[in-house]
Design an enzyme around this catalytic site. Sequence first.
Site, mmCIF file in Angstrom:
data_model
loop_
_atom_site.group_PDB
_atom_site.id
_atom_site.type_symbol
_atom_site.label_atom_id
_atom_site.label_comp_id
_atom_site.label_asym_id
_atom_site.label_seq_id
_atom_site.Cartn_x
_atom_site.Cartn_y
_atom_site.Cartn_z
ATOM 1 N N ASN A 14 0.836 -1.214 0.000
ATOM 2 C CA ASN A 14 0.000 0.000 0.000
ATOM 3 C C ASN A 14 0.867 1.257 0.000
ATOM 4 O OD1 ASN A 14 -3.047 -0.408 0.120
ATOM 5 N ND2 ASN A 14 -2.301 -1.996 1.513
ATOM 6 N N HIS A 113 -8.251 -0.754 5.885
ATOM 7 C CA HIS A 113 -8.584 -2.041 6.505
ATOM 8 C C HIS A 113 -9.167 -2.959 5.431
ATOM 9 C CE1 HIS A 113 -9.688 -4.863 9.617
ATOM 10 N NE2 HIS A 113 -10.864 -4.973 9.034
ATOM 11 N N GLU A 147 -11.854 3.098 18.718
ATOM 12 C CA GLU A 147 -12.121 1.662 18.585
ATOM 13 C C GLU A 147 -11.219 1.091 17.489
ATOM 14 O OE1 GLU A 147 -15.360 3.412 16.928
ATOM 15 O OE2 GLU A 147 -14.543 4.558 18.602
HETATM 16 C C1 GRF Z 1 -3.281 -4.612 3.834
HETATM 17 O O1 GRF Z 1 -4.193 -5.627 3.501
HETATM 18 C C2 GRF Z 1 -3.962 -3.539 4.642
HETATM 19 O O2 GRF Z 1 -5.296 -3.348 4.303
HETATM 20 C C3 GRF Z 1 -3.869 -4.069 6.041
HETATM 21 O O3 GRF Z 1 -2.626 -4.702 6.114
HETATM 22 C C4 GRF Z 1 -2.216 -5.114 4.808
HETATM 23 C C5 GRF Z 1 -0.884 -4.475 4.561
HETATM 24 O O4 GRF Z 1 -0.304 -4.853 3.350
HETATM 25 N N1 GRF Z 1 -4.079 -3.029 7.009
HETATM 26 P P1 GRF Z 1 0.890 -4.006 2.746
HETATM 27 O O5 GRF Z 1 1.983 -3.953 3.818
HETATM 28 O O6 GRF Z 1 0.398 -2.645 2.409
HETATM 29 O O7 GRF Z 1 1.350 -4.763 1.548
#
Ligand code: GRF
Length: 215
Positions: A14, A113, A147
């Site tokens: 990401n 998420h 939360e």
């Molecule tokens: C992703 O699925 C994100 O939504 C979640 O953790 C994962 C991280 O993946 N919070 P990356 O490190 O971005 O490849």
Amino acid sequence: MKRIVCLISGRGSNLESILRTAESERWVTEVPARVVAVISNRADAAGLAIATAHGVPVTVIEHQRFASREAFDAALAETIEVHSPDALVLAGFMRVLSNAFVARFAGRLINIHPSLLPAFPGLATHRQALAAGVRVHGATVHFVANEVDGGAIIAQAAVAVLPGDTEESLAARVLQREHMLLPRCVRWLCEGRIALSDGRAVFRDVPNSALALLG
Ligand code: GRF
């Protein structure tokens, strides 16, 4: 120039989607915004090399070295403040943050998420979705509240759950959508098009169709 700080714990895909989008959309001149720092709570996070490859300075603050969550969060917050962030992005950051931390960065702090919240907060979201037998699953970008995986929803992306899907196949389909969703939310935040108001996300000049990616 709006200043973006990203927090990671692992793979960093990401993070990479943000950095690539920032480059291809020329955020430095068009927004203007720049990712000024990447911070990881794990020294072995693969995302650190991605940040370095894109010329972004990295810092590691290992949570195990701190006696309490509050002590870690305080050190983390101090390091973040050095960079004066306008946007603080949890891009696969796998630590629960204390209330004091969340309050300090409220309105600037967003998370991705891998589920359609409020369904399936917490871990193993794809396993949870398969176990529940849902036909639609996806990802959510939200402002962070106290939360876990709560807070005002900014945008969501949906994918179909197919017969025969495994956790891996479903995760891969969702991840592809995450990589579209998160960079655009980061950009909106930097452009002042989204804000947190009375616990809700409010929008200015954001196309409705961009808030819900369907299919
Ligand atoms: C992703 O699925 C994100 O939504 C979640 O953790 C994962 C991280 O993946 N919070 P990356 O490190 O971005 O490849």
